[in-house]
Design an enzyme around this catalytic site. Sequence first.
Site, PDB file in Angstrom:
ATOM      1  N   HIS A 136     -31.173   2.284  31.395  1.00  0.00           N
ATOM      2  CA  HIS A 136     -32.562   2.635  31.501  1.00  0.00           C
ATOM      3  C   HIS A 136     -32.871   3.799  31.835  1.00  0.00           C
ATOM      4  O   HIS A 136     -33.792   4.831  31.324  1.00  0.00           O
ATOM      5  CB  HIS A 136     -33.304   1.506  32.502  1.00  0.00           C
ATOM      6  N   GLU A 137     -32.056   4.374  33.023  1.00  0.00           N
ATOM      7  CA  GLU A 137     -32.140   5.914  33.392  1.00  0.00           C
ATOM      8  C   GLU A 137     -31.707   6.886  32.490  1.00  0.00           C
ATOM      9  O   GLU A 137     -32.394   7.926  32.201  1.00  0.00           O
ATOM     10  CB  GLU A 137     -31.595   6.085  34.739  1.00  0.00           C
TER      11      GLU A 137
END
Length: 265
Positions: A136-137
């Site tokens: 996600h990051e």
Amino acid sequence: MKHLHFTLLLLAALLLAGCSTVPLTGRKQMLLVSDSEVLSSSLTQYNDYIKSAKKSANAAQTAMVVRVGKKIASATESYLRANGMASEIQNFAWEFNLIQDPQVNAFCMPGGKIVVYEGLMKLVSSDDELAVVVGHEVAHAVAKHSNERLSQQVMAQYGANILNSLVSDKSSAVQKVAGTVYGIGAQYGMMLPFSRKHESEADYMGLVFMTMAGYNPDVAVGFWQKMSAGSGGSVPEFMSTHPSDATRIADIRKELPGIKAKYRK
């Protein structure tokens, strides 16, 4: 009015010059700030943060963060090379740190500087679950969401200037009301929805990247359920920068079959 016309022309030129496309999703985005400016500023902020932050003394968890991070970064770069975006790789100098902080959180700076807090690791039971967060990051960085947010703020400022020009000959009461209405409209009509769009997009892209790296994306549902159970109360979704937990989990369930069919090795 000459100033207004000039502002409108400048705005149109910026819109034409700043059009870009997000990898994987194909979404059109507006980037008005150069990569070099964003990377320079973010690196300064990151270095300042790292100097004051206390790195984790947990060797096993630190190694886990670095291991998962490098594997996802490698898969991401392979995707960029294979899809005609090799030039984008120069924007990344990947770094993965585990920081002593009880917050259940993680963040990514442009350029691939990713920080995971020890508080989050309490919910992580496997490399696969950590890959949900790291993917996600990494997705935020690849999609240039920070640049897009900065560009939205630039546009909001231009909008405020145009509004001021339009009501400059009105009473102070009208100017005050117009400014308040514009502020609310910009916040809830553009800034927050775009933030939610960024989060949902990072969820999808992150699932793809973790799958490409060989991790099991099915664990994402259970992981976000654990995150939801520990989040406590929440604000209405239309007032939040993140989609609601229920929305996020439902969207992930919907996307998983297609992601596994297309990207699983």
